[in-house]
Motif scaffolding. Sequence first.
Motif, PDB file in Angstrom:
ATOM      1  N   ARG A   1       0.837  -1.205   0.000  1.00 37.78           N
ATOM      2  CA  ARG A   1       0.000   0.000   0.000  1.00 37.78           C
ATOM      3  C   ARG A   1       0.873   1.256   0.000  1.00 37.78           C
ATOM      4  NH1 ARG A   1      -4.607   2.446   0.379  1.00 37.78           N
ATOM      5  NH2 ARG A   1      -5.765   0.509   0.205  1.00 37.78           N
ATOM      6  N   VAL A   2       1.877   1.264   0.862  1.00 35.37           N
ATOM      7  CA  VAL A   2       2.773   2.424   0.897  1.00 35.37           C
ATOM      8  C   VAL A   2       3.465   2.606  -0.449  1.00 35.37           C
ATOM      9  CG1 VAL A   2       4.846   3.417   1.960  1.00 35.37           C
ATOM     10  CG2 VAL A   2       3.141   2.256   3.388  1.00 35.37           C
ATOM     11  N   LEU A   3       3.935   1.495  -1.025  1.00 38.90           N
ATOM     12  CA  LEU A   3       4.611   1.562  -2.315  1.00 38.90           C
ATOM     13  C   LEU A   3       3.676   2.074  -3.405  1.00 38.90           C
ATOM     14  CD1 LEU A   3       7.163   0.993  -3.962  1.00 38.90           C
ATOM     15  CD2 LEU A   3       6.295  -1.332  -4.338  1.00 38.90           C
ATOM     16  N   ALA A   4       2.459   1.557  -3.435  1.00 44.32           N
ATOM     17  CA  ALA A   4       1.486   1.995  -4.444  1.00 44.32           C
ATOM     18  C   ALA A   4       1.172   3.479  -4.289  1.00 44.32           C
ATOM     19  CB  ALA A   4       0.206   1.173  -4.325  1.00 44.32           C
ATOM     20  N   GLU A   5       1.099   3.945  -3.063  1.00 47.48           N
ATOM     21  CA  GLU A   5       0.843   5.371  -2.828  1.00 47.48           C
ATOM     22  C   GLU A   5       2.022   6.219  -3.289  1.00 47.48           C
ATOM     23  OE1 GLU A   5      -0.020   5.337   1.329  1.00 47.48           O
ATOM     24  OE2 GLU A   5      -2.148   4.838   1.039  1.00 47.48           O
ATOM     25  N   GLN A   6       3.246   5.706  -3.093  1.00 49.13           N
ATOM     26  CA  GLN A   6       4.431   6.417  -3.572  1.00 49.13           C
ATOM     27  C   GLN A   6       4.423   6.514  -5.090  1.00 49.13           C
ATOM     28  OE1 GLN A   6       7.747   4.248  -1.952  1.00 49.13           O
ATOM     29  NE2 GLN A   6       7.615   5.211   0.060  1.00 49.13           N
TER      30      GLN A   6
ATOM     31  N   LEU B   1       1.641  -5.089  -9.389  1.00 51.99           N
ATOM     32  CA  LEU B   1       1.095  -3.994  -8.578  1.00 51.99           C
ATOM     33  C   LEU B   1       1.112  -2.664  -9.331  1.00 51.99           C
ATOM     34  CD1 LEU B   1       0.200  -2.858  -5.752  1.00 51.99           C
ATOM     35  CD2 LEU B   1       2.642  -2.397  -5.364  1.00 51.99           C
ATOM     36  N   SER B   2       2.240  -2.341  -9.956  1.00 53.16           N
ATOM     37  CA  SER B   2       2.411  -0.983 -10.481  1.00 53.16           C
ATOM     38  C   SER B   2       1.875  -0.764 -11.894  1.00 53.16           C
ATOM     39  CB  SER B   2       3.898  -0.600 -10.443  1.00 53.16           C
ATOM     40  OG  SER B   2       4.674  -1.501 -11.210  1.00 53.16           O
ATOM     41  N   ALA B   3       1.855  -1.803 -12.716  1.00 50.90           N
ATOM     42  CA  ALA B   3       1.419  -1.614 -14.102  1.00 50.90           C
ATOM     43  C   ALA B   3       0.025  -1.000 -14.213  1.00 50.90           C
ATOM     44  CB  ALA B   3       1.489  -2.939 -14.861  1.00 50.90           C
TER      45      ALA B   3
ATOM     46  N   GLU C   1      -6.026   8.032 -18.193  1.00 49.68           N
ATOM     47  CA  GLU C   1      -6.243   9.398 -17.733  1.00 49.68           C
ATOM     48  C   GLU C   1      -7.350   9.477 -16.694  1.00 49.68           C
ATOM     49  OE1 GLU C   1      -6.886  11.722 -21.251  1.00 49.68           O
ATOM     50  OE2 GLU C   1      -4.751  11.792 -21.727  1.00 49.68           O
ATOM     51  N   LYS C   2      -7.343   8.502 -15.775  1.00 51.52           N
ATOM     52  CA  LYS C   2      -8.300   8.510 -14.674  1.00 51.52           C
ATOM     53  C   LYS C   2      -7.530   8.641 -13.360  1.00 51.52           C
ATOM     54  CE  LYS C   2     -11.802   5.610 -16.911  1.00 51.52           C
ATOM     55  NZ  LYS C   2     -12.598   4.354 -16.808  1.00 51.52           N
ATOM     56  N   PRO C   3      -8.143   9.259 -12.366  1.00 55.15           N
ATOM     57  CA  PRO C   3      -7.449   9.416 -11.081  1.00 55.15           C
ATOM     58  C   PRO C   3      -7.283   8.079 -10.373  1.00 55.15           C
ATOM     59  CG  PRO C   3      -9.734  10.135 -10.883  1.00 55.15           C
ATOM     60  CD  PRO C   3      -9.489   9.880 -12.344  1.00 55.15           C
ATOM     61  N   ILE C   4      -6.245   7.982  -9.565  1.00 57.50           N
ATOM     62  CA  ILE C   4      -6.010   6.787  -8.757  1.00 57.50           C
ATOM     63  C   ILE C   4      -6.551   7.059  -7.358  1.00 57.50           C
ATOM     64  CG2 ILE C   4      -4.228   5.311  -7.759  1.00 57.50           C
ATOM     65  CD1 ILE C   4      -2.462   6.021 -10.152  1.00 57.50           C
TER      66      ILE C   4
ATOM     67  N   ILE D   1      -6.346   1.424  -5.614  1.00 52.00           N
ATOM     68  CA  ILE D   1      -5.113   0.915  -5.016  1.00 52.00           C
ATOM     69  C   ILE D   1      -5.388  -0.387  -4.278  1.00 52.00           C
ATOM     70  CG2 ILE D   1      -3.423   1.336  -3.174  1.00 52.00           C
ATOM     71  CD1 ILE D   1      -3.347   4.249  -4.034  1.00 52.00           C
ATOM     72  N   ALA D   2      -6.480  -0.429  -3.522  1.00 48.22           N
ATOM     73  CA  ALA D   2      -6.834  -1.648  -2.775  1.00 48.22           C
ATOM     74  C   ALA D   2      -7.060  -2.814  -3.725  1.00 48.22           C
ATOM     75  CB  ALA D   2      -8.076  -1.388  -1.926  1.00 48.22           C
TER      76      ALA D   2
END
Length: 207
Positions: A101-106, A173-175, A185-188, A193-194
Amino acid sequence: MGQRAGEDSEQTEDVPGPRRRTGGRSARVRTAVLTATLDQVTEHGIEGLTIGDVAARAGVAETTIYRRWGTRTALIAAAITELAAAGNPVPDTGALRSDLRVLAEQVSRLISTPGIARLVGTSIALSADPEVDAARRRFWHDRFEVSARIITAAIERGELPAAADPRAVLETLSAPLYFRLLVGEKPIDDAFIARCIDDTLVLHGHV
């Protein structure tokens, strides 16, 4: 006059002497120039980047940039490498799910930063240039190498099977994050993320 002063200062810096210290002004100049380069590329793209603009923004002489980096593409390559080196600290929460979760937020913060999409596009557009292509490859390699510690720690804790491939886990996770923002072009948001985390854990055998 400002440029002349910058040149005089840089000439003074180049004079060798027994009391010259490692880092100091030289390190500050490097940081200022590479930061200015990233800012210029993210705001205006490669087509709007000039050595003169970078020099003015960094508060140094153009001769300083030419002497240290030589060409505009070499400067961009160095700036991309610097961006990778200035990444976020590796999460170490003690659990894989919270680390992811922390990584995805970064990652989300990085690619949501204004101009980053333009920078990524610039590096791809200049991939025919060996210096820029090497810098782009180093950027992704370094990010994967550093983040792989999360997966290695999870394997050691028994949260993932020993055969789990750290790079494959991180790509899973990141792709979707990169695709959603840079292509879709959509917000994350938190829900997305979950979902990415859940998909990653299921696919790679999270215990």
